[in-house]
Design an enzyme around this catalytic site. Structure first.
Site, PDB file in Angstrom:
ATOM      1  N   ASN A  85      90.443   9.183   2.317  1.00  0.00           N
ATOM      2  CA  ASN A  85      90.965  10.399   1.676  1.00  0.00           C
ATOM      3  C   ASN A  85      90.565  11.655   2.469  1.00  0.00           C
ATOM      4  O   ASN A  85      90.735  12.765   1.995  1.00  0.00           O
ATOM      5  CB  ASN A  85      90.460  10.498   0.223  1.00  0.00           C
ATOM      6  CG  ASN A  85      88.941  10.524   0.147  1.00  0.00           C
ATOM      7  OD1 ASN A  85      88.263  10.585   1.163  1.00  0.00           O
ATOM      8  ND2 ASN A  85      88.412  10.487  -1.072  1.00  0.00           N
ATOM      9  N   GLU A 138      84.358  15.251  -0.947  1.00  0.00           N
ATOM     10  CA  GLU A 138      85.621  14.679  -1.387  1.00  0.00           C
ATOM     11  C   GLU A 138      86.713  15.755  -1.426  1.00  0.00           C
ATOM     12  O   GLU A 138      86.402  16.955  -1.481  1.00  0.00           O
ATOM     13  CB  GLU A 138      85.439  14.092  -2.793  1.00  0.00           C
ATOM     14  CG  GLU A 138      84.439  12.945  -2.867  1.00  0.00           C
ATOM     15  CD  GLU A 138      85.009  11.622  -2.399  1.00  0.00           C
ATOM     16  OE1 GLU A 138      84.960  11.383  -1.173  1.00  0.00           O
ATOM     17  OE2 GLU A 138      85.492  10.842  -3.219  1.00  0.00           O
TER      18      GLU A 138
END
Ligand code: F6R
Length: 236
Positions: free
Chosen positions: A136, A143
């Site tokens: 990702n 994140e």
């Protein structure tokens, strides 16, 4: 950004190890920022080999790791401290007391984040930061989010990260849901950054990070702004 396509995983690992050993040869008391995950294991193996051959000496090196799971102690074989000891530190002459990993057991993880940033600052920052990249686009455990987070901070791991890391645990349920990670500031302030990426499944995200817009939705894309970042990839 320099992009180097390696011929194989071994070639990628050797190239990354070459840059790290050159760093340590030129500045024996370097501060190395280190990563865990499957990708850098070959790099660590190569460095261990060169250490045994007498080509590189880690006796004056200090290291700061990117991240740690919340709640795992160093005897847990899934903790990143255990990983680093097992895959690197136990096999070279680095002084263990100068190897730092965020403390995932700290009662107050936010305070631990502040302590870790102060530590990095007191060391004069990072000379060379080694990074992997998540599917990702995460670096460390930064994140995808709406905004880049600058300091060392606590994160709730995204579902894709939990699934990706489940391969190291008995099941996805056992993957800790929280971690503590160095933020974007310390990574970007590193004097040199080397990112390693291996496998066909990393091609798309590396291309988005390197050629796409700079966005916190793809945290690694911020590296486009770094003045000395080398991406070494093998997409075979
Ligand atoms: C771990 C870390 C992570 C990994 C990433 C890729 O310290 O920094 O960002 O680099 O999750 O992991 P692998 O190499 O296992 O694909």
């Amino acid at each position: 950004m320099k992009i180097i396509e390696a011929k194989s995983y071994e070639d990628m690992s050797r190239k990354a190890a070459n840059i790290i050993s050159a760093q340590v040869i030129c500045k024996p008391d370097s501060v190395l920022g280190l990563a865990t995950g499957s990708t850098p294991i070959g790099t660590y193996k190569q460095l261990i080999d060169w250490y045994h051959k007498g080509d590189v000496d880690f006796s004056e090196v200090t290291s700061v790791n990117l991240d740690e799971y919340a709640g795992l102690d160093e005897t847990n074989d899934q903790s990143y401290r255990y990983f680093m000891n097992h895959n690197f530190f136990d096999h070279i002459n680095i002084r263990k007391e100068y190897t730092y990993v965020p403390n995932g057991l700290a009662e107050d993880l936010e305070a631990e984040g502040r302590r870790y940033d102060e530590l990095i600052e007191s060391l004069g920052g990072i000379d060379l930061q080694l990074l992997g990249i998540g599917h990702n686009g995460h670096i460390g455990f930064n994140e995808p989010t709406d905004e880049f987070v600058t300091g060392t901070h606590v994160v709730s791991l995204g579902e894709s990260t939990i699934q990706a890391n489940a391969r190291f645990f008995a099941s996805a349920d056992e993957v800790p849901k929280k971690a503590i990670t160095m933020g974007i500031r310390a990574i970007l302030q590193a004097k040199k950054v080397v990112l390693v990426a291996n496998g066909t499944d990393k091609k798309e995200i590396v291309e988005r990070a390197v050629y796409g817009p700079v966005t916190p939705k793809v945290p690694a894309s911020i590296l486009q702004l770094h003045p000395d970042c080398t991406v070494i990839c093998c997409f075979k």
